[in-house]
Structures are given as C-alpha cells and as structure tokens.
Write a protein that holds these residues in place. Structure first.
Motif, PDB file in Angstrom:
ATOM      1  N   ALA A   1       0.870  -1.172   0.000  1.00  0.00           N
ATOM      2  CA  ALA A   1       0.000   0.000   0.000  1.00  0.00           C
ATOM      3  C   ALA A   1       0.904   1.219   0.000  1.00  0.00           C
ATOM      4  O   ALA A   1       1.497   1.560   1.034  1.00  0.00           O
ATOM      5  N   ARG A   2       1.024   1.856  -1.145  1.00  0.00           N
ATOM      6  CA  ARG A   2       1.914   3.025  -1.267  1.00  0.00           C
ATOM      7  C   ARG A   2       1.113   4.291  -1.015  1.00  0.00           C
ATOM      8  O   ARG A   2       0.124   4.557  -1.686  1.00  0.00           O
ATOM      9  N   LEU A   3       1.587   5.067  -0.062  1.00  0.00           N
ATOM     10  CA  LEU A   3       0.845   6.240   0.397  1.00  0.00           C
ATOM     11  C   LEU A   3       1.753   7.458   0.507  1.00  0.00           C
ATOM     12  O   LEU A   3       2.931   7.348   0.857  1.00  0.00           O
ATOM     13  N   ALA A   4       1.165   8.620   0.221  1.00  0.00           N
ATOM     14  CA  ALA A   4       1.764   9.891   0.631  1.00  0.00           C
ATOM     15  C   ALA A   4       0.901  10.418   1.767  1.00  0.00           C
ATOM     16  O   ALA A   4      -0.316  10.572   1.612  1.00  0.00           O
ATOM     17  N   MET A   5       1.521  10.647   2.906  1.00  0.00           N
ATOM     18  CA  MET A   5       0.821  11.226   4.050  1.00  0.00           C
ATOM     19  C   MET A   5       1.294  12.670   4.195  1.00  0.00           C
ATOM     20  O   MET A   5       2.442  12.918   4.558  1.00  0.00           O
ATOM     21  N   VAL A   6       0.427  13.598   3.875  1.00  0.00           N
ATOM     22  CA  VAL A   6       0.742  15.025   3.955  1.00  0.00           C
ATOM     23  C   VAL A   6       0.010  15.574   5.173  1.00  0.00           C
ATOM     24  O   VAL A   6      -1.213  15.477   5.254  1.00  0.00           O
TER      25      VAL A   6
ATOM     26  N   MET B   1       2.677  24.928  12.232  1.00  0.00           N
ATOM     27  CA  MET B   1       3.606  24.782  11.114  1.00  0.00           C
ATOM     28  C   MET B   1       3.031  25.415   9.862  1.00  0.00           C
ATOM     29  O   MET B   1       1.859  25.248   9.535  1.00  0.00           O
ATOM     30  N   GLU B   2       3.872  26.140   9.148  1.00  0.00           N
ATOM     31  CA  GLU B   2       3.430  26.740   7.887  1.00  0.00           C
ATOM     32  C   GLU B   2       3.467  25.725   6.760  1.00  0.00           C
ATOM     33  O   GLU B   2       2.539  25.636   5.950  1.00  0.00           O
ATOM     34  N   ASP B   3       4.552  24.948   6.702  1.00  0.00           N
ATOM     35  CA  ASP B   3       4.715  23.952   5.640  1.00  0.00           C
ATOM     36  C   ASP B   3       4.407  22.559   6.180  1.00  0.00           C
ATOM     37  O   ASP B   3       4.841  22.201   7.280  1.00  0.00           O
ATOM     38  N   PRO B   4       3.685  21.776   5.425  1.00  0.00           N
ATOM     39  CA  PRO B   4       3.349  20.428   5.895  1.00  0.00           C
ATOM     40  C   PRO B   4       4.532  19.478   5.798  1.00  0.00           C
ATOM     41  O   PRO B   4       5.504  19.734   5.064  1.00  0.00           O
ATOM     42  N   LEU B   5       4.448  18.390   6.523  1.00  0.00           N
ATOM     43  CA  LEU B   5       5.399  17.285   6.394  1.00  0.00           C
ATOM     44  C   LEU B   5       4.817  16.272   5.420  1.00  0.00           C
ATOM     45  O   LEU B   5       3.596  16.153   5.284  1.00  0.00           O
ATOM     46  N   ILE B   6       5.689  15.535   4.753  1.00  0.00           N
ATOM     47  CA  ILE B   6       5.237  14.518   3.804  1.00  0.00           C
ATOM     48  C   ILE B   6       5.973  13.223   4.089  1.00  0.00           C
ATOM     49  O   ILE B   6       7.204  13.186   4.126  1.00  0.00           O
ATOM     50  N   TRP B   7       5.210  12.169   4.310  1.00  0.00           N
ATOM     51  CA  TRP B   7       5.759  10.821   4.417  1.00  0.00           C
ATOM     52  C   TRP B   7       5.363  10.027   3.176  1.00  0.00           C
ATOM     53  O   TRP B   7       4.187   9.984   2.820  1.00  0.00           O
ATOM     54  N   PHE B   8       6.334   9.408   2.546  1.00  0.00           N
ATOM     55  CA  PHE B   8       6.056   8.433   1.489  1.00  0.00           C
ATOM     56  C   PHE B   8       6.309   7.058   2.083  1.00  0.00           C
ATOM     57  O   PHE B   8       7.470   6.699   2.351  1.00  0.00           O
ATOM     58  N   LEU B   9       5.245   6.303   2.311  1.00  0.00           N
ATOM     59  CA  LEU B   9       5.363   5.010   2.986  1.00  0.00           C
ATOM     60  C   LEU B   9       4.776   3.902   2.119  1.00  0.00           C
ATOM     61  O   LEU B   9       3.709   4.063   1.515  1.00  0.00           O
TER      62      LEU B   9
END
Length: 342
Positions: free
Chosen positions: A53-58, A64-72
């Motif tokens: 299951a390939r996901l981008a978690m934004v 925080m002004e800018d979001p974090l991004i996880w590619f899992l």
C-alpha cells in the motif's frame, strides 16, 4: 492516556491536518477512513501495487506553515491485508522520538518526525512525475497557489507564448493537468497534434493521474495511434496511460480496439493497461481478452502481472475465475501449465 497503535491514532491525537494520497497505481486522494479500515483489518487495500500500500501522508502539525510529507510503502499479504509488524515498528520509533508526548507538537518536533524517514525501511522515493503530481494535488487541496512553473507551461500548451519547450518544468505540466478545466482541456486538445514528442510524453505522465475530458482523450488517442504507426512505442504507451483517466466509454473503446490487434499488444502496452488502465479491466469481456493477450505475448511476465491484478479487491475474483476456467489448450492454459511444471 490511550496508546497510539495506528496511523489513525497518531493523526487523531496530534490534531494534525491530514491529506492522504494513493501513490501506487496513480496519484489519487485517499480518505483517512480507507487507511483506518486497513489498519483495523476491516477491508483489504483497494489499490495495491507490487504487494504494498503506497501512500503519501501530507500533514501539518500545530502552527507549522509547511506540511510534512511521508512516502510510505506498507507491506500487504496475499489477500491485500496489512502486515502490521513493520507499521508497529515505525510507530514505536516515532513515539520514542517524541517522548510519547504527541500533543502540542511544535516546529522542532516536526523536524524530528521528518528525520525519521531518512533510514526508515517503509520509506520510498516516488518517480519524478508522481512527486510533481502529488505536489500539484496537495497544493490545490490545501488552498495554496500553483507553483511558479504553471503559468509559462499553461501559456506554452495553449499556444499563447512561444517558448523553448526544454525550459518547461515537469512541475508546471503537473499543475496544469491537476487544475485544468473543460475549456482549457479543449484548447489543449486542439494544440496536441503539434506538441513536440518530449513535451507530450511528460504531459501524459501527469495526465494519467487525473480525469481526462472526452475531447482531450480523443486527441490523445489520435496522437497515440500516429505514434504507433511510426513505431514510437514510448509516446504510444504514454498516450494509452493518459487516456486511462477518461470515461469508460472513451478509454474502453480504445482498449478494445488495441486488444483486437495482436500487433499492437506488446509487453509495454500490456504493462500500461495493467498499471494505469486497470479500472477498465473490470469488464466481463475485456478482462479475459486482456489476460489472453498477456498469455500470448512471450516477453510479457504473465505470472507477475496476473498476480498483481488479482491483489486488487475488485479484480481478484474475476481474475481467478478467468484463470480457473481457461481451457488447457488455450494461451492462458498453456501459460498456467508452464508455471505448474516450472
């Protein structure tokens, strides 16, 4: 204090603004409830890609002004269900990093969380087109403006400004694809026959992730057929992938025509259909024809493609039934026989 046993728990407890996106078969919005259902073992993952299951978690924490991004890439079993151990190990490291205090997180916490991805076995790096489309989608969904690359790309694609196409950025093409309205799609369709091949291919790699209006889909089909006649397989397959985002009547009609032509059905085309056009295989006649062409193409990896399609919940039973009902002397039957002997 309630334990954090899932990604759903983490996002809920931190109060993070969260946007999730599929990153396997295409860049598409993914509801948090879909991830929650997977984590609770209530349903399999709807769009597995190569067993994961390939996901981008934004997500954005606190002020925080800018979001974090996880590619899992979360491992799945043969039924498309979550293998929880790698997820649990990641959450354990996350909690250790935060000292188990997940409320009121600040900028420094965000940097610490982001650093977890550097040696994370679940992390992956998407291809450049996937990254560009993800950035375009997330920016739009968060109410942010498009990148600075969109305006020159839009002007070039609509013929409003003569530019050296080599100066166009992939991000600009992705922004155009994601934010395009019907009027822009019609203007782009008119311009499509004269676009340089390199621009067209890059544009198609972005269009394959969005809903493509009929006029543009028909123009893409015409350009793709011209490319096929000239032997330009890359452009041809790129157009097929892009048209996969069109309505079923338009995309399905082209796929049917291609599957009727044994000379067109090389391994690259079949891979494009399986990877991007898989929704159009949810058809009682088209799926068996596709699997027959796949089995009849020596250079295609029949077992790998069929197995990957069977992991998609909506295609699992139709694929298995097609394989089971195949005559032993059919193309599919011979492939299955080879596999059993191997």
């Amino acid at each position: 204090m309630q334990p954090i046993d899932s990604f759903h728990d983490f996002f809920a407890r931190t109060g993070a603004e969260t946007w999730l996106y599929h990153m396997g078969r295409g860049v598409e919005p993914c509801g948090l409830e879909t991830l929650t259902a997977l984590e609770r073992d209530e349903q399999p993952w709807p769009q597995p890609w190569q067993g994961k299951a390939r996901l981008a978690m934004v997500f954005r924490l606190g002020e925080m002004e800018d979001p974090l991004i996880w590619f899992l890439a979360l491992p799945l079993d043969e039924q498309g269900r979550l293998d929880p151990a790698p997820r649990d190990a990641f959450l354990q490291r996350l909690l250790e990093t935060l000292g188990r205090n997940v409320q009121g997180l600040g900028r420094e916490d965000g940097e610490a969380i982001d650093n977890l991805m550097k040696d994370n076995p679940l992390a992956f790096t998407p291809s450049l087109p996937f990254q560009a489309v993800l950035h375009a989608r997330a920016s739009r969904d968060m109410g942010r403006p498009a990148s600075q690359h969109m305006e020159p790309a839009e002007a070039y694609l609509e013929g409003q400004q003569a530019l050296d196409w080599r100066a166009l950025g992939l991000q600009g093409l992705a922004d155009v694809a994601v934010r395009m309205d019907d009027a822009q799609a019609r203007r782009l369709a008119a311009r499509l026959p004269t676009l340089p091949g390199e621009v067209l291919v890059s544009l198609c790699y972005c269009l394959e992730h969005v809903d493509v209006p009929r006029p543009l889909a028909e123009a893409l089909r015409a350009r793709g057929e011209t490319a096929a006649e000239s032997g330009d397989i890359e452009t041809f397959c790129a157009c097929v992938r892009a048209v996969s985002g069109a309505e079923r009547e338009v995309a399905g009609a082209w796929l049917d025509a291609l599957l009727d032509d044994p000379e067109a059905c090389g391994p690259d085309l079949l891979a494009a259909i399986a990877g991007r056009g898989w929704r159009h295989l949810e058809d009682g006649e088209r799926l068996p024809r596709f699997l027959t062409r796949l089995a009849d193409t020596p250079r295609a990896d029949f077992a790998a493609v069929a197995r990957d399609l069977a992991l998609i919940p909506r295609l699992r039973l139709p694929v298995l039934m097609t394989l089971r009902e195949a005559d032993t002397d059919s193309a599919i039957g011979r492939r299955l026989g080879d596999l059993s002997r191997g």
